[in-house]
Write a protein that holds these residues in place. Structure first.
Motif, PDB file in Angstrom:
ATOM      1  N   LEU A 184       0.841  -1.202   0.000  1.00  0.00           N
ATOM      2  CA  LEU A 184       0.000   0.000   0.000  1.00  0.00           C
ATOM      3  C   LEU A 184       0.874   1.249   0.000  1.00  0.00           C
ATOM      4  O   LEU A 184       0.647   2.193  -0.770  1.00  0.00           O
ATOM      5  N   ALA A 185       1.923   1.223   0.854  1.00  0.00           N
ATOM      6  CA  ALA A 185       2.832   2.380   0.910  1.00  0.00           C
ATOM      7  C   ALA A 185       3.480   2.610  -0.448  1.00  0.00           C
ATOM      8  O   ALA A 185       3.643   3.752  -0.894  1.00  0.00           O
ATOM      9  N   LEU A 186       3.838   1.521  -1.129  1.00  0.00           N
ATOM     10  CA  LEU A 186       4.450   1.653  -2.454  1.00  0.00           C
ATOM     11  C   LEU A 186       3.467   2.259  -3.446  1.00  0.00           C
ATOM     12  O   LEU A 186       3.829   3.111  -4.261  1.00  0.00           O
ATOM     13  N   ASP A 187       2.217   1.799  -3.385  1.00  0.00           N
ATOM     14  CA  ASP A 187       1.198   2.346  -4.288  1.00  0.00           C
ATOM     15  C   ASP A 187       0.970   3.830  -4.022  1.00  0.00           C
ATOM     16  O   ASP A 187       0.833   4.624  -4.944  1.00  0.00           O
ATOM     17  N   VAL A 188       0.924   4.185  -2.737  1.00  0.00           N
ATOM     18  CA  VAL A 188       0.726   5.591  -2.379  1.00  0.00           C
ATOM     19  C   VAL A 188       1.910   6.422  -2.883  1.00  0.00           C
ATOM     20  O   VAL A 188       1.743   7.481  -3.483  1.00  0.00           O
ATOM     21  N   LEU A 189       3.110   5.883  -2.662  1.00  0.00           N
ATOM     22  CA  LEU A 189       4.321   6.583  -3.092  1.00  0.00           C
ATOM     23  C   LEU A 189       4.297   6.799  -4.606  1.00  0.00           C
ATOM     24  O   LEU A 189       4.691   7.842  -5.114  1.00  0.00           O
TER      25      LEU A 189
ATOM     26  N   SER B  89     -11.103   2.419 -12.323  1.00  0.00           N
ATOM     27  CA  SER B  89      -9.816   2.740 -11.696  1.00  0.00           C
ATOM     28  C   SER B  89      -8.752   3.046 -12.738  1.00  0.00           C
ATOM     29  O   SER B  89      -7.843   3.843 -12.470  1.00  0.00           O
ATOM     30  N   ALA B  90      -8.854   2.457 -13.929  1.00  0.00           N
ATOM     31  CA  ALA B  90      -7.915   2.829 -14.992  1.00  0.00           C
ATOM     32  C   ALA B  90      -8.047   4.312 -15.314  1.00  0.00           C
ATOM     33  O   ALA B  90      -7.062   5.032 -15.467  1.00  0.00           O
ATOM     34  N   VAL B  91      -9.304   4.766 -15.393  1.00  0.00           N
ATOM     35  CA  VAL B  91      -9.549   6.184 -15.673  1.00  0.00           C
ATOM     36  C   VAL B  91      -9.053   7.044 -14.514  1.00  0.00           C
ATOM     37  O   VAL B  91      -8.427   8.090 -14.713  1.00  0.00           O
ATOM     38  N   LEU B  92      -9.280   6.565 -13.281  1.00  0.00           N
ATOM     39  CA  LEU B  92      -8.820   7.325 -12.109  1.00  0.00           C
ATOM     40  C   LEU B  92      -7.292   7.425 -12.071  1.00  0.00           C
ATOM     41  O   LEU B  92      -6.739   8.477 -11.727  1.00  0.00           O
ATOM     42  N   LEU B  93      -6.620   6.320 -12.443  1.00  0.00           N
ATOM     43  CA  LEU B  93      -5.158   6.367 -12.452  1.00  0.00           C
ATOM     44  C   LEU B  93      -4.671   7.385 -13.477  1.00  0.00           C
ATOM     45  O   LEU B  93      -3.726   8.146 -13.234  1.00  0.00           O
TER      46      LEU B  93
ATOM     47  N   ALA C 106      -2.739  13.107 -14.595  1.00  0.00           N
ATOM     48  CA  ALA C 106      -3.016  14.429 -15.162  1.00  0.00           C
ATOM     49  C   ALA C 106      -3.027  15.502 -14.071  1.00  0.00           C
ATOM     50  O   ALA C 106      -2.511  16.598 -14.262  1.00  0.00           O
ATOM     51  N   LEU C 107      -3.608  15.173 -12.924  1.00  0.00           N
ATOM     52  CA  LEU C 107      -3.693  16.132 -11.810  1.00  0.00           C
ATOM     53  C   LEU C 107      -2.324  16.655 -11.411  1.00  0.00           C
ATOM     54  O   LEU C 107      -2.138  17.844 -11.186  1.00  0.00           O
ATOM     55  N   GLY C 108      -1.371  15.740 -11.322  1.00  0.00           N
ATOM     56  CA  GLY C 108      -0.069  16.100 -10.778  1.00  0.00           C
ATOM     57  C   GLY C 108       0.926  16.525 -11.833  1.00  0.00           C
ATOM     58  O   GLY C 108       2.060  16.847 -11.506  1.00  0.00           O
TER      59      GLY C 108
ATOM     60  N   ILE D  75      -6.250  10.925  -2.702  1.00  0.00           N
ATOM     61  CA  ILE D  75      -7.648  10.486  -2.694  1.00  0.00           C
ATOM     62  C   ILE D  75      -7.977   9.746  -3.994  1.00  0.00           C
ATOM     63  O   ILE D  75      -8.526   8.642  -3.990  1.00  0.00           O
ATOM     64  N   VAL D  76      -7.568  10.358  -5.121  1.00  0.00           N
ATOM     65  CA  VAL D  76      -7.863   9.731  -6.417  1.00  0.00           C
ATOM     66  C   VAL D  76      -7.193   8.365  -6.521  1.00  0.00           C
ATOM     67  O   VAL D  76      -7.816   7.380  -6.929  1.00  0.00           O
ATOM     68  N   ASN D  77      -5.917   8.305  -6.102  1.00  0.00           N
ATOM     69  CA  ASN D  77      -5.214   7.032  -6.205  1.00  0.00           C
ATOM     70  C   ASN D  77      -5.776   5.979  -5.264  1.00  0.00           C
ATOM     71  O   ASN D  77      -5.855   4.798  -5.605  1.00  0.00           O
ATOM     72  N   PHE D  78      -6.186   6.410  -4.058  1.00  0.00           N
ATOM     73  CA  PHE D  78      -6.798   5.478  -3.116  1.00  0.00           C
ATOM     74  C   PHE D  78      -8.090   4.909  -3.678  1.00  0.00           C
ATOM     75  O   PHE D  78      -8.336   3.707  -3.605  1.00  0.00           O
ATOM     76  N   ALA D  79      -8.889   5.812  -4.249  1.00  0.00           N
ATOM     77  CA  ALA D  79     -10.153   5.356  -4.847  1.00  0.00           C
ATOM     78  C   ALA D  79      -9.856   4.312  -5.913  1.00  0.00           C
ATOM     79  O   ALA D  79     -10.487   3.252  -5.962  1.00  0.00           O
ATOM     80  N   ALA D  80      -8.844   4.606  -6.762  1.00  0.00           N
ATOM     81  CA  ALA D  80      -8.490   3.658  -7.811  1.00  0.00           C
ATOM     82  C   ALA D  80      -8.032   2.337  -7.212  1.00  0.00           C
ATOM     83  O   ALA D  80      -8.414   1.265  -7.677  1.00  0.00           O
ATOM     84  N   LEU D  81      -7.229   2.419  -6.128  1.00  0.00           N
ATOM     85  CA  LEU D  81      -6.712   1.205  -5.503  1.00  0.00           C
ATOM     86  C   LEU D  81      -7.829   0.355  -4.917  1.00  0.00           C
ATOM     87  O   LEU D  81      -7.853  -0.859  -5.060  1.00  0.00           O
ATOM     88  N   LEU D  82      -8.765   1.038  -4.237  1.00  0.00           N
ATOM     89  CA  LEU D  82      -9.853   0.304  -3.603  1.00  0.00           C
ATOM     90  C   LEU D  82     -10.629  -0.494  -4.641  1.00  0.00           C
ATOM     91  O   LEU D  82     -11.013  -1.639  -4.405  1.00  0.00           O
TER      92      LEU D  82
END
Lengths: 297, 323
Positions: A119-124, B235-239, B244-246, B305-312
């Motif tokens: 998870l930390a890697l994904d966040v990073l 999640s592909a779209v969110l990634l 793009a955001l950053g 937040i966007v990446n977490f949503a995609a991960l979930l």
């Protein structure tokens, strides 16, 4: 559907079937059209960069340094050397840490720990590279000035999750039979990991690392805050000093009103793009082949 | 752990090699464990450090920084509204343009393209995902910019000038519209490559089942493949949106870096990332630097937040890790 009376079904296409076929053709056509349009536009971008770059390419680019503003001519030799050194140091930092973290996740960590580290890697990986840049600035540059090694640290942070995640994937693909076979021979865990598991995975780990190198070579934002924007005009090899870098040269040359500098930007972009594309295409090709082989085992 | 190695060795063996192996096991475990903990520490440190640097600005402006519009280095008044809105606006439009096209490419590559084309176009798409953003920005500023200024701009203004989006003609090639196009080009390959992998994961049984029931190919895509991959596609779209955001560099090059709170795409704009990139070296006061870090905090929060949503969502799918 209404499949009540088998005998009553006619095989001739009715109006409804024709409509469905029509929808099917329209949808397929639209999908193909969209795909071709997009791929065409993307190819156009690449080709236009490559063509312009090729036209601006000359030997001076590789042998001469950047000139001070107002002069003409010059090249990007100082940027090439700077990028090579900074990326090399970044790789030297990110590779061991990334691989070790992946070894822990794949070989030692229980499920819970592994999940937290992943998870930390994904966040990073989701941290925008400009935030990595200002982080490195706050941590390292404030109070002590710009230096190439600080840019390398920032680049290493970008590379770390890429290296670690691809290594975890590769280690997961190494068949357990290999590990159990080694244990059955009475070989300890650390020897198994280092001398049985790693050798069969190292090729793919390195290809994964190559992709990370390709990514780092083109990163601009982390450099902006860690190695000076006032790029030195001579070749600099001491990592304690600020260094020029190819992406930074492209950035500044692209925003310059001077057409000859614009040309130099195209040439530099050509060099950078060829480097990145060759690196990532080869790596992906080898990776795909190895993975197929590992899966087949 | 639950490894077979944990079972005790016979005494004779254990006494001979036990010490060295125990030492080896412990060292490798602790060294690699240290690296793993280092990763967790690093992400924590990033969040802490950026927050810490933003503290002076957070203390003075508080949460209202987010909805204040002024950014004035002379009066030392700072607010993020313009950049926040522009970031969401430009990214949102780019995602809106990119998502359907990327999914169409994914469908084409997984379902429709003949075998030979599949490999070539597939690797072309992956290649495009590797283009450095500074190169895209270079293309955006020198090639796309003039086209937007001289061709797209006047034309879209003539045809759609009655909408708020194209209300004026662009006065240069540096517009939010250019930024939207550059970001679209940036995220299409990423999203397309993931969608293709997702579509390839749909089990052939259920696809063949659908065809066997007499569905047309499109009905099979709509009724079987899209529902099956829906979460993954989101999640592909969110990634892609996260990328793009950053994105700072390419956007800085083409957006004009002057903020306007307007829907008009032919005005210049400034996103969170591009403001940080553009103003950093010129920051006049400590408060301005802290405010730029505050922008960084907001940017970090949104992308996490966007990446977490995609991960979930992605948890449930085995997407190849490429972004």
């Amino acid at each position: 559907m209404e499949a009540s009376g088998v005998a009553s079904i006619s095989l001739k296409s009715t109006g409804r079937s024709r409509r469905r076929q029509r929808t099917n053709h329209v949808a397929q056509g639209a999908s193909i059209f969209a795909a071709f349009l997009a791929i065409g536009v993307l190819a156009l971008v690449v080709i236009s960069v490559l063509l312009r770059g090729l036209k601006a390419l000359n030997l001076d680019l590789f042998t001469k340094n950047q000139v001070t503003y107002g002069e003409t001519g010059g090249g990007i030799a100082n940027g090439l050397v700077g990028t090579a050194i900074m990326v090399a140091i970044a790789t030297a930092i990110a590779l061991p840490i990334g691989i070790l973290a992946a070894v822990y996740v794949a070989e030692f960590g229980g499920n819970r720990v592994a999940r937290v580290v992943k998870l930390a890697l994904d966040v990073l990986n989701g941290v925008p590279s400009i935030v990595v840049g200002i982080f490195a600035y706050a941590l390292l540059v404030v109070g002590s000035g710009y230096a190439a090694w600080k840019a390398s640290v920032a680049l290493a942070i970008v590379m770390l999750p890429l290296v670690a995640r691809s290594t975890i994937e590769v280690l997961r693909l190494v068949p357990d039979a290999l590990r159990y076979g080694s244990y059955a021979l009475g070989i300890s865990k650390w020897r198994t990991v280092l001398f049985v598991v790693m050798p069969s995975a190292i090729g793919s780990v390195m290809t994964g690392a190559t992709l990370a190198v390709a990514r780092a070579a083109g990163e601009t934002a982390p450099l902006l805050f860690t190695t000076s924007i006032f790029l030195p005009n001579q070749i600099e090899t001491d990592p304690h000093h600020a260094m020029a870098a190819v992406p930074l040269l492209i950035l500044f040359d692209s925003e310059s009103p001077d057409a000859s500098l614009n040309n130099q930007a195209w040439a530099a972009a050509f060099v950078l793009m060829i480097f990145v594309l060759v690196l990532s295409l080869t790596a992906r090709y080898i990776l795909a082949r190895r993975e197929r082989k590992l899966r087949a085992r | 752990m639950d490894d077979p190695i944990a079972t005790p060795l016979p005494d004779s063996l254990a006494s001979r090699r036990g010490l060295r192996d125990r030492f080896g096991d412990t060292s490798l475990r602790s060294i690699s464990g240290l690296a793993a903990v280092g990763v967790i520490a690093l992400i924590t440190l990033i969040i802490y450090e950026v927050l810490d640097q933003a503290r002076p600005s957070i203390r003075i402006f508080g949460i209202s920084f987010i909805w204040h519009q002024t950014w004035n280095a002379v009066t030392n008044q700072y607010g993020a509204l313009d950049f926040l809105v522009a970031t969401l606006y430009v990214t949102g439009l780019a995602v809106l343009l990119a998502a359907p096209v990327a999914i169409a490419i994914g469908l084409y590559l997984s379902e429709l393209a003949p075998g030979g084309v599949r490999g070539v176009v597939g690797s072309l798409v992956e290649m495009l995902a590797a283009i450095p953003s500074v190169v895209l920005g270079l293309w955006g500023i020198l090639v796309l910019g003039p086209v937007v200024h001289n061709e797209f701009g006047p034309w879209l203004n003539d045809v759609l000038g009655w909408t708020p989006f194209f209300a004026t003609r662009p006065i240069s090639g540096s517009t939010m519209f250019t930024a939207v196009l550059v970001l679209t080009i940036m995220i299409v390959p990423i999203t397309a490559a993931i969608s293709r992998d997702l579509f390839l994961q749909v089990p052939p049984d259920i696809k063949e089942g659908a065809i066997g029931l007499g569905l047309t190919r499109w009905e099979m895509v709509r009724g079987v493949m899209l529902p099956y991959t829906r979460g993954g596609l989101i999640s592909a779209v969110l990634l892609g949106a996260g990328r793009a955001l950053g994105e700072a560099i390419a956007v800085t090059q083409v957006i004009g870096t002057t903020a306007h709170l307007t829907a008009n795409l032919f005005e210049t704009g400034d996103t969170l990332a591009s403001r940080i990139a553009a103003q950093y070296q010129a920051a006049a006061s400590n408060l301005q630097v802290a405010s730029l870090f505050y922008l960084g905090v907001i940017l970090l929060a949104i992308s996490l937040i966007v990446n977490f949503a995609a991960l979930l969502i992605v948890r449930r799918y085995d997407i190849a890790q490429r972004v």
